[in-house]
Each structure stands twice: as C-alpha cells, then as structure tokens.
Design a protein around this motif. Structure first.
Motif, PDB file in Angstrom:
ATOM      1  N   VAL A  17      10.665   7.401   9.909  1.00 36.15           N
ATOM      2  CA  VAL A  17      11.213   7.559  11.262  1.00 36.15           C
ATOM      3  C   VAL A  17      10.859   6.374  12.157  1.00 36.15           C
ATOM      4  O   VAL A  17      11.342   6.286  13.290  1.00 36.15           O
ATOM      5  CB  VAL A  17      10.709   8.872  11.911  1.00 36.15           C
ATOM      6  N   GLU A  18      10.024   5.485  11.687  1.00 28.84           N
ATOM      7  CA  GLU A  18       9.678   4.294  12.464  1.00 28.84           C
ATOM      8  C   GLU A  18       9.268   3.170  11.514  1.00 28.84           C
ATOM      9  O   GLU A  18       9.038   3.399  10.336  1.00 28.84           O
ATOM     10  CB  GLU A  18       8.540   4.601  13.447  1.00 28.84           C
ATOM     11  N   GLY A  19       9.216   1.969  12.065  1.00 32.73           N
ATOM     12  CA  GLY A  19       8.891   0.816  11.232  1.00 32.73           C
ATOM     13  C   GLY A  19      10.088   0.379  10.406  1.00 32.73           C
ATOM     14  O   GLY A  19      11.213   0.816  10.628  1.00 32.73           O
ATOM     15  N   ALA A  20       9.844  -0.474   9.429  1.00 37.72           N
ATOM     16  CA  ALA A  20      10.921  -0.991   8.582  1.00 37.72           C
ATOM     17  C   ALA A  20      11.456   0.111   7.673  1.00 37.72           C
ATOM     18  O   ALA A  20      10.693   0.878   7.087  1.00 37.72           O
ATOM     19  CB  ALA A  20      10.405  -2.159   7.745  1.00 37.72           C
ATOM     20  N   ALA A  80      11.851  12.738   6.042  1.00 40.90           N
ATOM     21  CA  ALA A  80      10.755  11.773   5.955  1.00 40.90           C
ATOM     22  C   ALA A  80       9.451  12.461   5.554  1.00 40.90           C
ATOM     23  O   ALA A  80       8.604  11.872   4.870  1.00 40.90           O
ATOM     24  CB  ALA A  80      10.589  11.055   7.289  1.00 40.90           C
ATOM     25  N   GLU A  81       9.309  13.724   5.979  1.00 42.14           N
ATOM     26  CA  GLU A  81       8.111  14.483   5.626  1.00 42.14           C
ATOM     27  C   GLU A  81       8.132  14.906   4.158  1.00 42.14           C
ATOM     28  O   GLU A  81       7.111  14.852   3.471  1.00 42.14           O
ATOM     29  CB  GLU A  81       8.020  15.716   6.528  1.00 42.14           C
ATOM     30  N   LYS A  82       9.327  15.306   3.677  1.00 42.80           N
ATOM     31  CA  LYS A  82       9.436  15.780   2.295  1.00 42.80           C
ATOM     32  C   LYS A  82       9.560  14.621   1.295  1.00 42.80           C
ATOM     33  O   LYS A  82       9.120  14.729   0.154  1.00 42.80           O
ATOM     34  CB  LYS A  82      10.652  16.709   2.150  1.00 42.80           C
ATOM     35  N   PHE A  83      10.197  13.512   1.729  1.00 39.17           N
ATOM     36  CA  PHE A  83      10.402  12.373   0.837  1.00 39.17           C
ATOM     37  C   PHE A  83       9.936  11.078   1.519  1.00 39.17           C
ATOM     38  O   PHE A  83      10.735  10.193   1.837  1.00 39.17           O
ATOM     39  CB  PHE A  83      11.889  12.258   0.463  1.00 39.17           C
ATOM     40  N   PRO A  84       8.639  10.956   1.766  1.00 32.53           N
ATOM     41  CA  PRO A  84       8.099   9.789   2.487  1.00 32.53           C
ATOM     42  C   PRO A  84       8.262   8.467   1.740  1.00 32.53           C
ATOM     43  O   PRO A  84       8.155   7.404   2.346  1.00 32.53           O
ATOM     44  CB  PRO A  84       6.616  10.141   2.663  1.00 32.53           C
TER      45      PRO A  84
END
Length: 248
Positions: A55-58, A46-50
C-alpha cells in the motif's frame, strides 16, 4: 392434544422462520461486503499476499494472469468477490506508483513473490505512455481562483466602493463618443489610393492590395497576365488581379 395437521403446520412455520433468518443474515453480510472500498480491498490483499501487494513504497509488477491465481486462493472468502477483486486490481495497476514500476528488464512476481516473466520494451513503453497521459489529465489541474472572477452584473466586490448606474452610463457614453471621434479623424486622414500602372506590376514591388473593404501592404511575388500573387506582411500569399492593386 395437538393433531397431526397442527404439528405439520408448526414444522413448516419453523422452517420458514429459519430460512428467512438465513436470508436476512446473508443480506447483512452482502451489505457489509459492499461497504468495503477498493482501497480497503487492496489493503486486505497486501495483508494476505505481502510478497506481491503493498500500500506504500515501490510497487512490484504483477504476473500477467494473477487474477485467476488470486480468485482460486480467495475461493469462499466473503470479503472479496471476483467482481470486487477485478475492480481492485484495475485500480491498483493503473496507479502512478504501479506504472512507475513497469520498466524494461524488471521481473513480474506471482502471489508468492517469485519472479515470473520479464518486462519487455513494448510493455515498458505502454506503461510510460499511460503514466504520462494520466499525469497530464489529473496531475495538472489547479483549483480555480474564484476571487479572480468578475462580479456578476455590477455586483460590488467586498472592500470596493459601489458604482452608481448613472456614473456607469456616463462612462459608456464618453467611451462611445471617443470611439466615434477617433473613427472620424481616421476617415479624414486616410490616404487616397490610385490604381497601379500595368507597367509597374512587377515582382518585388511594394503595393497596396484591396481585400474586401480594406487595403493592406503587400509585395508582388508572381505575375501571370491579369492574375497577381502578393505576399502580405503577415506572410500570407494571396492571389488577386491587377485591378485590386494600388499605390499611394
């Protein structure tokens, strides 16, 4: 003065020490990587490919075949091996949050967040079915009420008075005698049955049918010679013979 042989031995020894150090360093790196959990890998993705992971939300539906794209982007990245990447993707795409995002008409995204293929009805139905099965399997589990369990072999529950063995035995004897007494009364008051006359074996007649050692109320539904079909009060249809039909 150092001889040629001694010099060669020293060089070989240095090479062995260096190789051993490199192996130990690699093992330490591998051990560190193995300690990273699947959730931590997902957070790393999630950090590299946001644009495609969160990690949260939809959640966003991922492009089919995104594993290969990610594997290429992460080539040489010691944090995520292909095996761990595959495990993380399987965990991510089987989560309730992700399955809820798989809806007809929604577009899947690539690692840059660009729209890829559109989700069709079959894919949406499959995701919905998988979500329902997962929620039924893992979402409805309730913690067992240990306090409601019966104490083992007369072990006193905290806060209650203990019951003596003699008292328990006397209670059992009284219950047994009561049951025996009831059975005797029933036997004495049992209604005596008599065979039904053949002329009275007609459809719609209320009778008693003998099934094994007991007789039950029933209604004649069909007569075919000596064979008679009757319907019990429970609704069950039983096929018997005239000799097993009685009246009070």
């Amino acid at each position: 003065m150092e001889t040629k042989i001694e010099s060669e031995v020293t060089v070989v020894a240095d090479e062995v020490v260096e190789a051993t150090s490199n192996v130990e360093a690699k093992l330490n790196v591998d051990a560190e990587v193995k300690r990273i959990s699947t959730k931590e890998i997902i957070a790393y993705l999630a950090e590299k490919f946001p644009a495609c992971f969160s990690v949260e939300g939809a959640a966003k539906p991922l492009k089919i075949g995104i594993f290969q794209d990610l594997a290429e982007k992460l080539t040489g990245d010691e944090t995520v091996s292909k095996t761990r990447l595959r495990q993380a993707l399987r965990h991510y795409t089987s989560s309730w949050r992700y399955l809820k995002a798989i809806k007809m008409g929604v577009f899947r995204v690539d690692i840059d967040g660009n729209d890829a293929a559109e989700i069709d009805q079959e894919q949406a139905d499959y995701a919905s079915k998988t979500l329902k099965e997962s929620q039924e399997k893992f979402g409805n589990k309730k913690p067992k009420d240990k306090a409601a369990k019966k104490p083992y072999k007369g072990t006193a529950v905290k806060g209650t008075k203990s019951v003596s063995k003699d008292s328990t035995d006397n209670s059992r004897k009284e219950k047994f005698n009561s049951v025996k007494s009831t059975k005797r009364v029933v036997a004495k008051t049992a209604v005596k049955l008599k065979p039904v006359e053949t002329s009275n074996v007609v459809v719609g007649k209320n009778i008693k049918v003998q099934l094994g050692q007991s007789s039950m109320d029933a209604v004649i539904t069909e007569v075919s010679g000596k064979d008679v079909s009757v319907q019990l009060n429970s609704g069950m249809i039983v096929k018997t013979q005239v000799k097993n039909i009685f009246t009070e």
